[in-house]
Design an enzyme around this catalytic site. Structure first.
Site, short mmCIF file in Angstrom:
data_model
loop_
_atom_site.label_atom_id
_atom_site.label_comp_id
_atom_site.label_asym_id
_atom_site.label_seq_id
_atom_site.Cartn_x
_atom_site.Cartn_y
_atom_site.Cartn_z
N ARG A 246 12.50 -0.68 10.04
CA ARG A 246 11.55 -0.15 11.00
C ARG A 246 11.37 -1.14 12.14
O ARG A 246 11.38 -2.35 11.93
CB ARG A 246 10.20 0.06 10.30
N LYS B 100 0.82 -1.22 0.00
CA LYS B 100 0.00 0.00 0.00
C LYS B 100 0.85 1.27 0.00
O LYS B 100 0.58 2.20 -0.74
CB LYS B 100 -0.91 0.06 1.24
N ARG C 8 -7.81 1.72 10.39
CA ARG C 8 -7.40 0.35 10.68
C ARG C 8 -8.36 -0.38 11.60
O ARG C 8 -8.16 -1.55 11.89
CB ARG C 8 -6.02 0.34 11.34
N ARG D 113 1.63 -7.96 14.21
CA ARG D 113 0.93 -7.04 13.30
C ARG D 113 -0.08 -7.77 12.44
O ARG D 113 -1.17 -7.27 12.18
CB ARG D 113 1.94 -6.35 12.38
#
Ligand SMILES: [Zn+2]
Length: 218
Positions: A165, A19, A94, A176
């Site tokens: 990250r 994305k 989200r 996640r």
């Protein structure tokens, strides 16, 4: 170069679905504002603001930053002059409460035009996330296998240093994906009911996905 698009879209999909990369590319090519809540939060963290310090504890643990924090940040951002009529939201909403809050903030001429779901099998997502590296200077996204830089660890675009990250580290990835399944995947039904959901098969080359996005967003 694509022509300007008057679209107000959400890019939806699991972490690692591509994305962010596509949002940057489409926004640059079609003159849309790219609104990445992840980038905005990382800037707050780097600047050591109160919001950044609050967000950091959640991000390091692979958890979602609380809804009210994110919603306030996005509301302020879409009122900026460059984001009045055309934008891509990347990484937001989200959760269902975030999607509902977004709908309440947008009415009539500012309503969402598209929600695009990036479909990628879960096995492919893990490889994409664990190899991803981000430029600490310009934010460009690279991958150790699929999109390597000419010199290891150095950004081709600006010469900045690449970093992984904290939420792309193996210990955070599983968490996640689990958070995505439980909290973000239900948004597909929410947007399908509102007849704004489009799906793109994002398990293909970035260039093919890009061309299809431009068609979908007309
Ligand atoms: Zn760079």
């Amino acid at each position: 170069m694509a022509t300007a698009l008057q679209a107000r879209c959400v890019f939806l999909g699991a972490p690692g679905a591509g994305k962010g990369t596509q949002a940057k590319k489409v926004a640059d090519g079609a003159a849309l504002a790219h609104i990445s809540t992840g980038d905005m939060l990382r800037q707050e963290v780097a600047a050591g603001t109160a919001l950044g310090r609050q967000a950091r504890t959640f991000m390091d643990a692979g958890k979602l930053v609380p809804d009210d924090v994110i919603i306030g940040m996005v509301r302020a951002r879409i009122q900026q002059p460059d984001a009045k009529t055309a934008w891509i939201l990347d990484g937001f909403p989200r959760t269902l409460p975030q999607a509902e809050a977004l709908d309440r903030s947008l009415t009539g001429a500012t309503a969402l035009t598209h929600v695009i779901y990036f479909a990628v099998p879960e096995a492919a997502l893990v490889g994409r996330l664990s190899g991803r590296r981000t430029c600490s200077k310009c934010g460009a996204i690279w991958h150790v296998e699929h999109k390597p830089t000419r010199r290891a660890g150095i950004c081709d675009a600006c010469g900045g240093e690449l970093a992984q990250r904290s939420d792309d580290r193996p210990e955070a990835i599983g968490k996640r994906l689990e958070v995505y399944r439980s909290q973000t995947a239900p948004l597909l039904a929410y947007y399908r009911d509102r007849r704004v959901l489009r799906e793109v098969d994002a398990d293909r080359s970035p260039e093919i996905v890009y061309q299809e996005l431009l068609k979908l967003m007309q």
